[in-house]
Every structure is written in C-alpha cells, then in structure tokens.
Design a protein around this motif. Structure first.
Motif, short mmCIF file in Angstrom:
data_model
loop_
_atom_site.label_atom_id
_atom_site.label_comp_id
_atom_site.label_asym_id
_atom_site.label_seq_id
_atom_site.Cartn_x
_atom_site.Cartn_y
_atom_site.Cartn_z
N LYS A 156 9.28 58.57 -61.67
CA LYS A 156 7.89 58.89 -61.36
C LYS A 156 7.03 57.67 -61.63
CE LYS A 156 5.64 62.63 -62.18
NZ LYS A 156 5.32 62.93 -60.79
N LEU A 157 6.17 57.37 -60.68
CA LEU A 157 5.29 56.23 -60.86
C LEU A 157 4.02 56.69 -61.57
CD1 LEU A 157 5.74 54.75 -57.31
CD2 LEU A 157 6.65 53.83 -59.42
N PRO A 158 3.44 55.82 -62.39
CA PRO A 158 2.25 56.23 -63.16
C PRO A 158 0.98 56.18 -62.34
CG PRO A 158 2.78 53.99 -63.71
CD PRO A 158 3.84 54.43 -62.74
N ILE A 159 1.04 56.68 -61.12
CA ILE A 159 -0.17 56.66 -60.30
C ILE A 159 -0.34 58.01 -59.62
CG2 ILE A 159 -0.12 54.21 -59.79
CD1 ILE A 159 1.27 54.68 -57.31
N THR A 160 -1.59 58.32 -59.33
CA THR A 160 -1.87 59.52 -58.55
C THR A 160 -2.87 59.15 -57.48
OG1 THR A 160 -1.86 60.58 -60.70
CG2 THR A 160 -2.27 61.97 -58.81
N LEU A 161 -2.67 59.75 -56.34
CA LEU A 161 -3.53 59.44 -55.21
C LEU A 161 -4.42 60.65 -54.93
CD1 LEU A 161 -3.91 57.19 -53.18
CD2 LEU A 161 -2.22 58.30 -51.74
N TYR A 162 -5.69 60.38 -54.72
CA TYR A 162 -6.62 61.48 -54.43
C TYR A 162 -7.35 61.20 -53.14
CZ TYR A 162 -5.98 62.58 -59.34
OH TYR A 162 -5.45 62.87 -60.56
N GLU A 163 -7.59 62.27 -52.38
CA GLU A 163 -8.48 62.12 -51.24
C GLU A 163 -9.80 62.76 -51.62
OE1 GLU A 163 -7.76 64.25 -47.74
OE2 GLU A 163 -6.91 66.00 -48.74
N SER A 164 -10.84 62.20 -51.08
CA SER A 164 -12.17 62.72 -51.46
C SER A 164 -12.57 63.79 -50.46
CB SER A 164 -13.19 61.59 -51.47
OG SER A 164 -13.35 61.09 -50.17
N VAL A 165 -13.15 64.82 -51.01
CA VAL A 165 -13.55 65.97 -50.19
C VAL A 165 -15.00 66.27 -50.47
CG1 VAL A 165 -13.23 68.43 -49.91
CG2 VAL A 165 -11.25 66.96 -50.20
N GLN A 166 -15.79 66.28 -49.45
CA GLN A 166 -17.19 66.64 -49.67
C GLN A 166 -17.43 67.92 -48.91
OE1 GLN A 166 -20.06 63.56 -49.14
NE2 GLN A 166 -21.25 64.67 -50.65
N GLU A 167 -17.53 68.98 -49.69
CA GLU A 167 -17.57 70.29 -49.03
C GLU A 167 -18.79 70.46 -48.16
OE1 GLU A 167 -16.80 72.14 -52.52
OE2 GLU A 167 -14.64 72.21 -52.20
N GLN A 168 -19.94 70.18 -48.74
CA GLN A 168 -21.12 70.20 -47.87
C GLN A 168 -21.96 68.99 -48.18
OE1 GLN A 168 -22.44 73.50 -49.74
NE2 GLN A 168 -20.72 74.72 -49.00
N GLU A 169 -22.87 68.67 -47.32
CA GLU A 169 -23.78 67.55 -47.56
C GLU A 169 -24.53 67.78 -48.84
OE1 GLU A 169 -22.73 64.88 -45.27
OE2 GLU A 169 -24.60 64.57 -46.37
N GLY A 170 -24.64 66.77 -49.63
CA GLY A 170 -25.49 66.87 -50.82
C GLY A 170 -24.79 67.42 -52.03
N THR A 171 -23.60 68.00 -51.88
CA THR A 171 -22.91 68.47 -53.08
C THR A 171 -22.09 67.33 -53.67
OG1 THR A 171 -21.04 69.18 -51.77
CG2 THR A 171 -22.70 70.85 -52.29
N GLN A 172 -21.58 67.63 -54.83
CA GLN A 172 -20.78 66.67 -55.57
C GLN A 172 -19.53 66.28 -54.76
OE1 GLN A 172 -20.53 64.47 -57.97
NE2 GLN A 172 -20.39 65.80 -59.76
N LEU A 173 -19.18 65.05 -54.83
CA LEU A 173 -17.93 64.60 -54.21
C LEU A 173 -16.77 65.04 -55.10
CD1 LEU A 173 -17.15 62.80 -51.83
CD2 LEU A 173 -17.08 60.88 -53.38
N ARG A 174 -15.80 65.70 -54.50
CA ARG A 174 -14.67 66.14 -55.30
C ARG A 174 -13.37 65.59 -54.73
NH1 ARG A 174 -14.79 72.24 -56.19
NH2 ARG A 174 -13.72 71.74 -58.12
N PHE A 175 -12.28 65.77 -55.50
CA PHE A 175 -11.04 65.14 -55.11
C PHE A 175 -9.90 66.12 -55.06
CE2 PHE A 175 -12.48 60.86 -55.30
CZ PHE A 175 -13.50 60.88 -56.22
N ARG A 176 -9.00 65.87 -54.15
CA ARG A 176 -7.78 66.67 -54.12
C ARG A 176 -6.60 65.72 -54.21
NH1 ARG A 176 -8.18 69.03 -49.36
NH2 ARG A 176 -9.19 70.94 -50.03
N GLU A 177 -5.62 66.13 -54.97
CA GLU A 177 -4.48 65.24 -55.16
C GLU A 177 -3.64 65.18 -53.89
OE1 GLU A 177 -2.29 66.09 -58.69
OE2 GLU A 177 -0.56 64.93 -57.98
N LEU A 178 -3.14 64.00 -53.60
CA LEU A 178 -2.31 63.83 -52.42
C LEU A 178 -0.90 63.44 -52.84
CD1 LEU A 178 -4.35 61.57 -49.97
CD2 LEU A 178 -3.71 63.94 -49.63
#
Lengths: 416, 353
Positions: A156-178
C-alpha cells in the motif's frame, strides 16, 4: 495507527459512501511519486520553510486520467491562507506544457502533505485558487501521508487521491476518495527498476586521496566513490563506517529484501485462502458421512480456482523417480538425477566458476601491482646504489633481466 | 495554527541526514568551489558522476519519448571533490540535435526562464550539465557533441555531458548511459588508444565519426543514488510485482547478456595481456606499469560485477527451489490422497444435491 477508523470523528470535508456510477479511471506513474518523495527529502533536509505543495500533470481523455510528472510550487501567504504564487504558477505550467506536447499533458492534480483523515481546511484555498487559474474544476488532490511511511505493508502506498465535489454553487468544497492503480511505461519501468536495484544511498562524497586521518573527523562521509588509500589512520574511520555498505552489498541486500517481501506476500495470500476455506461450512469433503448439500452462497467459481491452483502444485516438484525398494516401501531412487536437477547443478557450477574466475583475476591484478611496486623499489634502491658508487651499466643489464623474470612469472600465472 | 501533517515537522522523520546527505545543498560551498576551480589544473579532474533517482527516470523517459529523434535537456546539481552530483533534470524544447550546431541556443530563453522559476521555488542548484540521446547508436560523443561540450567547458564550468541510448535501454532492460568530459584543445591524453577500445559497440555507420573524435574526451563512472524515502516507496511499489520477483529466473533470462559480458571481459583481458608482454622487454618507465595496472583493475572490476550478478541469480533460483519444491514428498502424498478420494468432488455434490 488505525487509518481511517471510525474512532476519529469523520472529516467534514470528505464525502463517504459509494462513488458515482461512472467512476474515474486514474493511473498513477511511479515518476510522479518519486518526484514528490525527492521534493520532500530536499525540502526537509534543506530546512526550507512552508508546506510541501506541488502540481501533477498528466493526460486526460474522458474519464481516464494519468498522473505522470510532478513539480513543486512556489507558495505565498495571503491573509493566513497558503496559496501558490499565481504568476509563477501560470508560467511554470506553461513551461511544462511546452515540453510535453506529444501527447499533450496538462494539470490534473495538486499534491500536498496531509493526514490520513483526509483533506483539511488548509488545503482548500490553494486548490480553489488553482481551479480558478486553470478554469478546470476537476483538479484532484493527492495527499501524501508521512505518518504511514514506516508502516507500509502489502504494497500500500502512503497516498490517497481525492476528487473535489461541489454539490451546489456557494457551498463548501468537499472531497471524495478515488481509487487509482499504478501504471508504468517501458522506459519508466526500466529506469525505476535500475534505481531500485542500484541500492546506493546518498551518502556524501568522500575526498579521494585524504592524506591524513584529519578528514576522518568530518562525519557524514560514507564510502561514496573515494578509493581510500590504505593508511592506518583510515582504519578507524572505516570501522565507524561499518554501518554504511558498499554498493555491491547494498544491491545484494536490496534483492534479498525484495525476495523476503515477495515470500511474505505469498504467505499472506496463502493464509487468506486457507482461512477462507476454513470458514466454509462442513460438508462432504470434511466429513465423509455428512449429507448436507453445500449452501447456496458457496462461491463455486472461487472454489474451482482454488482447486485448480492446488492441482498445479505437484507440478512444481521436480520429478524424482520413485522405485519400490525390496522392503516393500516406496523410496527415492539413487539413480542419475532428472533433467531439471542436472540443469540446476550445471547452473550452480557455472556461477561458482565465474566467482572463481573473478577471484583469480583479482589475485592476478594484485600480484601484478605488487610486482610493479617491487620493481619501483628495486629500481630506486639500485639508483641510490649507483649514485653512491658511481658505477654504471653493469647493474642496468642485470636489472633488466630481473624485471623480465618477474613480469614473466606474473603473466605466466595469469595464463595458467 | 496547527496544520496537521501539512508542515515539515512531520516530514523530519522521513529523512536521514547521513544517508540522504547528497540531497542537501550548500550554496556557499558551491561558490567557494566555483572560485577555486580545481579542475583547471587537471583535465582529468572529474572522475565520477552520481545521478539521483528522479533525474535518471526523467532523462530515460525523455529519451524514449523522442522516438527516433535525438532529444536534449539540462541537468542541475553541483560538484564535490571529483564527482558531479546531478540532482534533477529538465527537458528542452528542441529536437533532432545531432545535425545542428546551435540547437542549444534556440532553447536558451527557455532554459534561463525555467532555471529562474526553479530558483524562485527554492531549487537553488545551478545547471551542471546537458544530456541528449543517441537512439540506437550507443553512448559516445559525436564531432558536434564534442564541439558543444568544449564550448560549455570553457564558458560554464563545471559542466558535464551525458548521453542516453533509449533503444538499447529497452532491449537490454538496463539503462544505457554514459557521462563524458572533453579535454582542452591542446591536450594529449596519456593513454590515447584505450578510450577507443572501451566502446566497441558503435555501429558501422557512425564508426567514422566516433573514431575521429574518440581521443578528445574521456568517460566518467556513473552511479545512481536514491533517498531513504525513495527506497521505502519503491519497496511498496515493488510489492505489487511480487509474483514476478519470486518467479523470475535471472540466470536463464540474462544468459545472452552475461555471455556477452564475459566475452567482453575476455577480450579486455587479452588486450591487457598483450600490452603487458610488449612492455616487459624494456626497463619499464614510470607511467607504463601504472597504465597496465589501471586496465587490469578495470578488468577485475568487470569480472567481479559479473560474478556478483550471477550469485544473485543463483540465489533467486535457490529461493525458488526451497519455497516451492522442497516439500515435494508431502505434496506428492497430498496429491495422491485427493486423487484417491475422488477428485471431482464438486460435481459429485451437485449430482447428490
């Protein structure tokens, strides 16, 4: 260290749960990882200030992404937020785009050091800024987990990849693991393989001809490439360097370590299969009198694969002729070994032969150098004697013959 | 502001100051050496090159990406004693460099801008050499290359020339790379003749170009290095290829390569032997035995390298035997047991159920 355990509060920035139906297909190249690691080492060793942040470029086609090359970024602080220097960043990205035209690579992700829990507040401003600068909302975030490096197991490599998800305009930017896989090209694999096997550590270069042991007080000088002359004062320095290995030893240890890891992995997998089989409910196989049919949940194809694996194992054993000995027991024959045994023997002997030849060459070389040193000595002695006594030629002739004799001996032993 | 895992405090334990010493950079020391210029006194001053993991992979990939066209790039790093230390490499936007004298000039603007940006980001190393590729025709310096390098050695010392052959790299499975420095125009190297013999693998078409300039430069010994963090990551990466590690038979797969190496060593030994015989008649002069010793030492090193590679291959074979074949009798018994109890148990269940 539990990793993303339930005991720590869930990271508000991370969206857990199933990924969307058309997941992204991400391939990470080892070079990107090596670049990140190189940057971390340099940054730390040179005591540079500021966080470790950089960019990764790669190819994007539809939902397929590759992460191929990486570079570090110049940062600046802005009202307490850490951002990249936008002028610097745009120009640098352009420079990389210029030399990666076929196939055209572009910015696909940013990397930073981060904890296992996931992206933190501090990562947000930088990512948002870069997304704005490039007009690309799907820039991913790669977090490098320094704390995991010492407990790497099972590849296992010590890295994690996330994609950014912005559910709606103006809300907090959140991440989902890839999820991602490691992919390499041919040239990359050979390069990485060479470096992995070469084994040499980056100890400092030692001055080649240290006259006195005065240099020995300067620590940090490893074997490097300096061919140390055999002075007595050097021996205590060498004693201190016992912890640092020669490149050949390093290679040997690296290959043995790789083998150990491979065997460990094999062991793990076998145990996995074994424990799986143990969890199977009892049936016809374990208890011949039982008549319960196998439950419907049995994964038959899996069991079939296991069975085929097991049936192949006897093939690994080299064929030895078994004869029935007079006392009725089966035994191994003492007859000439089978083909594979013979080939194995031959290989072994070839290897020993090459070692022997190498040792022989070394002895010849050392005898040779001793011979020439001796010549120099005798010549000097004769010169001195000649100068003292003032006589000439007679000595010269005798010396010539003596030298030839010595040379003849040395080359003679080399040939035989 | 506690920024977990963001700042370098956590990264400290990823680095080992002794074993990662080459990653450090001492700008003052570099300036001092640049002022002293110890290479002025001895044209053969620089003897070794150490290339970092990142630089090597970048250069090899760049060379390969050019296909049949020669590519070119810059190396950054520093020098220490008699060693060039290459810490990183960067591509230059030029191609087909072998036929043009001024390829480097076109990329000048790019080079300057790139280095400036790198320095701003904290990568303070200076340019320490250039690399280019010879797709398929080996690692040596052509007439144009020698000219370019001579100019660089006059203007931008210390400077190094590196050549990579991506085709041979792929076919041999090992990186084909060479590092060179040219001699000043009026310098006659002592052992003029031995440098040409070392590179026997030049194709006929290029042999003339090779031979004409072979005495104007000498090659340096190349080795690689990686950081402790690199080593750990590479181990993890290689855990993905564990099956191949266990199942590989290096003695078998490398047979041709090893045979060639042995032939090479034999040829060199014969050469050394002949030159010894020639010299043995006369009262030996000062430098001649030393040259002979050097040649012989090179031969010995090559022989020992072959021997150690073979030993590693043998160990791989022995490991395989121990792991898979040592339990042969029990395996045979188990196999018999299964067979006698009716191998096709699953079909039987289905029939019964």
């Amino acid at each position: 260290m539990a990793g993303k355990s339930a005991s720590s509060p869930p990271n508000p920035l991370v969206i857990t749960g199933k990924a969307p139906d058309t997941p992204l297909n991400v391939q990470l190249h080892p070079l990107a990882l090596l670049t990140i690691s190189d940057y971390i080492t340099r940054h730390t060793l040179r005591s540079q200030q500021g966080p470790v942040v950089g960019a990764i470029i790669g190819e994007q086609s539809g939902r397929d992404f590759t992460l191929e090359h990486a570079f570090e970024c110049k940062l600046e602080e802005h009202h307490g937020d850490v951002l990249v220097d936008s002028g610097w960043f745009t120009e640098r990205l352009e420079q990389y785009r210029d030399v990666h035209k076929a196939p055209p690579l572009d910015l696909v992700a940013m990397f930073a050091l981060g904890p296992v829990e996931g992206p933190q507040e501090v990562h947000l401003p930088m990512l948002k800024q870069v997304q704005q600068l490039t007009g690309n909302d799907s820039i991913m975030l790669l977090l490098f987990h320094g704390e995991l490096v010492d407990q790497l197991q099972g590849g296992k490599l010590p890295i994690t990849l996330y994609e950014s998800v912005q559910e709606q305009e103006g809300t907090q930017l959140r991440f989902r693991e890839l999820s991602f896989e490691v992919e390499t090209g041919e040239a990359e694999m050979i390069g990485v393989d060479t470096v992995a096997k070469a084994g040499s550590t980056a100890v400092a270069v030692q001055k080649a001809d240290t006259a006195q042991g005065g240099e020995s007080s300067k620590k940090g000088a490893g074997k490097g490439k300096g061919k140390a002359k055999d002075k007595d004062t050097k021996t205590d320095e060498d004693g201190d360097l016992a912890g640092v290995l020669s490149p050949e030893d390093d290679e040997l240890i690296a290959s043995l370590t790789a083998k150990t890891n491979a065997i460990r992995m094999l062991n793990q997998r076998i145990n996995l299969i074994r424990s799986y089989l143990n969890t199977m409910p009892s049936s016809y196989l374990t208890d011949a009198s039982s008549t319960t049919p196998p439950p419907d949940t049995t994964n038959h194809s899996l069991l079939r694969s296991v069975n085929s694996l097991l049936s192949r194992v006897p093939l690994l054993a080299p064929q030895t002729a078994t004869v029935v000995l007079p006392n009725g027991h089966e035994g191994q024959s003492q007859q000439p070994p089978s083909g594979i045994h013979a080939a194995g023997e031959k290989e072994r002997q070839d290897v020993h032969l090459t070692s022997l030849l190498a040792a022989l060459s070394r002895s010849v070389a050392e005898a040779q150098s001793m011979g020439s040193k001796f010549q120099i000595l005798t010549r000097e002695k004769d010169n001195k004697a000649r100068n003292t006594y003032g006589s000439g030629g007679g000595r010269g002739g005798g010396r010539g013959f003596a030298d030839e004799g010595l040379m003849g001996d040395v080359s003679g032993s080399g040939v035989s | 502001m506690a920024q977990k895992g963001w700042e370098i405090e956590n990264a400290i334990k990823l680095v080992d100051p002794t074993r990662d010493a080459l990653y450090n950079y001492d700008a003052d020391k570099v300036k001092k050496i640049a002022n002293e210029r110890p290479w002025r006194a001895d044209p053969n001053h620089f003897k070794y090159v150490r290339i970092s993991a990142v630089a090597l992979v970048k250069m090899v990939m760049h060379a390969r990406s050019g296909g049949e066209l020669e590519i070119m790039g810059l190396m950054i790093g520093y020098v220490e004693h008699e060693t060039f230390i290459v810490t990183d490499a960067m591509r230059l936007p030029v191609e087909g460099t072998e036929t043009r004298v001024n390829a480097a000039d076109e990329a000048n603007e790019y080079m300057v801008a790139f280095l400036e940006r790198s320095r701003q980001a904290g990568q303070m190393e200076n340019a320490v050499g250039w690399y280019h590729s010879h797709p398929g025709y080996g690692c040596w310096l052509s007439g144009i290359d020698v000219g370019t390098q001579e100019m660089q050695q006059m203007a931008n010392e210390p400077f190094l020339a590196v050549v990579i052959d991506p085709h041979r790299t792929i076919s041999a499975g090992k990186v084909e790379i060479g590092a060179f420095r040219t001699y000043p125009a009026n310098y006659k190297p002592e052992d003029s003749g031995s440098s040409a013999q070392g590179m026997a693998a030049v194709p006929m078409a290029k042999a003339a170009d090779f031979g004409a300039h072979a005495n104007r430069y000498y090659s340096l010994e190349v080795s690689h290095y990686k950081s402790t963090l690199d080593a750990k990551l590479l181990e993890a990466l290689w855990n993905k290829y564990w099956v191949q590690t266990l199942s590989s038979s290096p003695l078998f797969t490398n047979r041709e390569y090893v045979t060639k190496q042995i032939e090479d060593v034999v040829a060199k030994t014969a050469l050394v032997h002949d030159s010894m015989k020639k010299n043995s008649g006369l009262p030996p002069m000062g430098p001649k035995p030393k040259v002979g010793n050097d040649e012989l030492a090179k031969v010995v090193k090559a022989a020992e390298k072959i021997a150690s590679e073979e030993k590693m291959g043998l160990m791989a074979a022995m490991v395989k035997e121990k792991v898979f074949a040592a339990a042969a009798p029990q395996v045979n018994q188990a196999a018999h047991a299964v067979a006698t109890n009716g191998g096709d148990t699953q079909m039987a269940d289905v029939k019964a159920g």
